[in-house]
Enzyme design. Structure first.
Site, PDB file in Angstrom:
ATOM      1  N   TYR A 153       0.835  -1.202   0.000  1.00 38.97           N
ATOM      2  CA  TYR A 153       0.000   0.000   0.000  1.00 38.97           C
ATOM      3  C   TYR A 153       0.872   1.255   0.000  1.00 38.97           C
ATOM      4  O   TYR A 153       0.639   2.191  -0.775  1.00 38.97           O
ATOM      5  CB  TYR A 153      -0.918  -0.013   1.220  1.00 38.97           C
ATOM      6  CG  TYR A 153      -1.935   1.106   1.224  1.00 38.97           C
ATOM      7  CD1 TYR A 153      -3.116   0.995   0.505  1.00 38.97           C
ATOM      8  CD2 TYR A 153      -1.725   2.273   1.950  1.00 38.97           C
ATOM      9  CE1 TYR A 153      -4.053   2.017   0.497  1.00 38.97           C
ATOM     10  CE2 TYR A 153      -2.642   3.301   1.951  1.00 38.97           C
ATOM     11  CZ  TYR A 153      -3.813   3.171   1.227  1.00 38.97           C
ATOM     12  OH  TYR A 153      -4.726   4.199   1.213  1.00 38.97           O
ATOM     13  N   VAL A 186      -9.037   8.156   8.223  1.00 43.28           N
ATOM     14  CA  VAL A 186     -10.417   8.607   8.042  1.00 43.28           C
ATOM     15  C   VAL A 186     -11.366   7.498   8.487  1.00 43.28           C
ATOM     16  O   VAL A 186     -11.156   6.322   8.175  1.00 43.28           O
ATOM     17  CB  VAL A 186     -10.682   8.966   6.562  1.00 43.28           C
ATOM     18  CG1 VAL A 186     -12.110   9.469   6.373  1.00 43.28           C
ATOM     19  CG2 VAL A 186      -9.682  10.026   6.090  1.00 43.28           C
TER      20      VAL A 186
END
Length: 259
Positions: A153, A186
């Site tokens: 990632y 988030v």
């Protein structure tokens, strides 16, 4: 008058936590919104909820032919594409580099990096036909610093930074602006629920307590910045990167009792 009347926006990963927030806000601001995703049930449901100015298109961002079909359907439905939001992304189950499977590495880069590359490649001619527009790549604060156990990632998001800058240089004279947003942690299922093949969500690696703004981000925080970057107010901004993380990358905040 809504800010994005007569604009058509394609949002990839448009059914996820951040993606759906972007889609709803753009639609509320008058845009024609194309929801690109692989989950047909959720995508069609969101389009039906929003009504006539919204369309769902099946889009596997790792496949060029899927992109070509999605762009063609967008132009068929609304006449022109003016904004692309490269929002689709996946995370890897946490593992040390030496324990990461090659197939995991390939899948993460196929979606997060190759998907962004293919989006720019196939959308650029459509944006040029429209007379210009904007591309916003949703990257990550993991593309600015390293994060143990998330090598695929992290690598994908670092690469998106270079891709953003290169595209900005190539497309600027065509009146196409290209920028990147780096969200921090988030509060969406992407962060709060484990990736496939894992029992540990990314949220377990972070506590917002030391952030300058001590809370997790909300999708609306990212959406607000996105709307600015595709608006005329950002007409002189391209090749830029915006971190929106509540101060995560700044380091630990001063404790209240020490202030």
């Amino acid at each position: 008058m809504p800010r994005f009347d007569n604009q058509t926006v394609l949002v990839t990963g448009g059914t996820g936590g951040q993606g759906a927030s972007h889609v709803r806000a753009l639609h509320a601001e008058g845009a024609n919104v194309v929801i690109g995703a692989v989950d047909a049930e959720r995508g069609a449901g969101l389009a039906a909820e929003l009504g006539g100015a919204a369309r769902f298109v099946h889009l596997d961002v790792s496949q060029e032919e899927s992109w070509v079909a999605a762009i063609a359907e967008t132009e068929r439905a609304f006449g022109a594409l003016t904004v692309l939001v490269n929002n689709a992304g996946v995370q890897n189950p946490p593992a040390l580099i030496e324990s990461t499977q090659r197939a995991t590495w390939a899948r993460i880069l196929d979606i997060n990096l190759t998907g962004t590359f293919l989006g720019i490649k196939t959308a650029a001619p459509a944006l040029r036909r429209a007379g210009g527009g904007a591309i916003v790549n949703i990257a990550s604060t993991m593309g600015i610093g390293g994060t143990a156990c998330y090598a695929p990632y992290v690598a994908s998001k670092w690469a998106v930074r270079g891709l953003t800058r290169t595209a900005a240089l190539e497309l600027g004279r065509d009146n196409i602006r290209v920028n990147a947003i780096h969200p921090g942690v988030v509060a969406t299922p992407f962060i709060t629920e484990p990736a496939a093949g894992s029992d540990t969500p990314i949220a377990d690696f972070y506590s917002p307590e030391p952030f300058a703004i001590p809370r997790l981000g909300q999708p609306a925080d990212i959406t607000a910045l996105l709307l600015f970057l595709i608006s005329p107010h950002a007409a002189f901004i391209t090749g830029a990167e915006y971190v929106i993380d509540g101060g995560l990358l700044l380091g630990p905040a001063l404790p209240k009792e020490a202030a």
